[in-house]
Design a protein around this motif. Structure first.
Motif, mmCIF file in Angstrom:
data_model
loop_
_atom_site.group_PDB
_atom_site.id
_atom_site.type_symbol
_atom_site.label_atom_id
_atom_site.label_comp_id
_atom_site.label_asym_id
_atom_site.label_seq_id
_atom_site.Cartn_x
_atom_site.Cartn_y
_atom_site.Cartn_z
ATOM 1 N N LEU A 102 15.048 -2.037 5.254
ATOM 2 C CA LEU A 102 14.534 -0.872 5.963
ATOM 3 C C LEU A 102 14.271 0.287 5.007
ATOM 4 C CD1 LEU A 102 16.837 -0.962 9.106
ATOM 5 C CD2 LEU A 102 14.484 -1.821 8.891
ATOM 6 N N HIS A 121 9.913 2.765 8.140
ATOM 7 C CA HIS A 121 10.242 1.812 9.206
ATOM 8 C C HIS A 121 11.111 2.466 10.273
ATOM 9 C CE1 HIS A 121 10.133 -1.025 5.524
ATOM 10 N NE2 HIS A 121 8.910 -0.764 5.944
ATOM 11 N N LEU A 170 9.561 -3.345 12.023
ATOM 12 C CA LEU A 170 10.138 -4.221 11.010
ATOM 13 C C LEU A 170 9.015 -4.710 10.111
ATOM 14 C CD1 LEU A 170 12.545 -6.338 13.224
ATOM 15 C CD2 LEU A 170 13.216 -4.736 11.424
ATOM 16 N N ILE A 204 17.038 -10.998 15.865
ATOM 17 C CA ILE A 204 17.173 -10.072 14.743
ATOM 18 C C ILE A 204 18.623 -9.606 14.654
ATOM 19 C CG2 ILE A 204 14.754 -9.370 14.798
ATOM 20 C CD1 ILE A 204 15.597 -6.792 16.202
ATOM 21 N N GLN A 229 3.838 -6.276 10.036
ATOM 22 C CA GLN A 229 4.937 -5.653 10.767
ATOM 23 C C GLN A 229 5.107 -6.253 12.150
ATOM 24 O OE1 GLN A 229 3.132 -1.911 10.423
ATOM 25 N NE2 GLN A 229 2.249 -1.898 12.467
ATOM 26 N N LYS A 250 21.122 -6.908 12.164
ATOM 27 C CA LYS A 250 21.361 -6.014 11.025
ATOM 28 C C LYS A 250 22.490 -6.606 10.201
ATOM 29 C CE LYS A 250 23.378 -1.706 9.861
ATOM 30 N NZ LYS A 250 24.154 -0.607 10.350
ATOM 31 N N THR A 252 14.363 -8.445 5.716
ATOM 32 C CA THR A 252 13.555 -7.290 5.365
ATOM 33 C C THR A 252 14.483 -6.089 5.160
ATOM 34 O OG1 THR A 252 11.585 -6.001 5.970
ATOM 35 C CG2 THR A 252 13.069 -6.601 7.761
#
Length: 130
Positions: A12, A16, A37, A127, A90, A129, A10
């Motif tokens: 950002l 968010h 998210l 999760i 979300q 990044k 996803t």
């Protein structure tokens, strides 16, 4: 329900990262530090990620972050793109809407950054990044 090794990415956006303050509604006051998210509808359908409209559907997922900041926290799947829809739009901290906002701050998340969501079981995700 997701299976182990299911994944999606996803991207950002400002909403968010600033959920509690960048809003298009006056349904409640400003709350700094909140975040969520986004779940693209195609992924919610593919992975059967439900909101509370789905009777008997799971809406709670245990989550870790790959960097170790989040450890066995609970994210809730919620919201919908059309009233009455059963698929969630979300993930947010269950009972703590600042949970993901704190993680966004920790990883210095910016608009346009991508987050990978990977399941290790039907009810546990990691999760990261990108």
């Amino acid at each position: 329900m997701p299976n182990a090794n299911d994944t999606f990415i996803t991207t950002l956006r400002r909403a968010h990262l600033e959920w509690g303050s960048y809003r298009h509604t006056n349904s409640r006051g400003i709350r700094l530090g909140e975040g969520y998210l986004q779940i693209p509808i195609s992924e919610a359908r593919r992975l059967q990620i439900y909101n509370r409209n789905q009777v008997g559907g799971n809406t709670s997922y245990t989550c870790d972050s790959a960097d170790g900041f989040l450890n066995h926290v609970v994210l809730k799947s919620s919201g919908c793109i059309r009233r009455g829809d059963i698929h969630a739009k979300q993930f947010h901290g269950r009972g703590n809407l600042q949970l993901l906002g704190d993680w966004f701050n920790h990883v210095d998340a910016q608009i346009g950054d991508e987050v990978e969501i990977r399941w290790t079981s039907p009810t546990h995700m990691v999760i990261r990044k990108l």
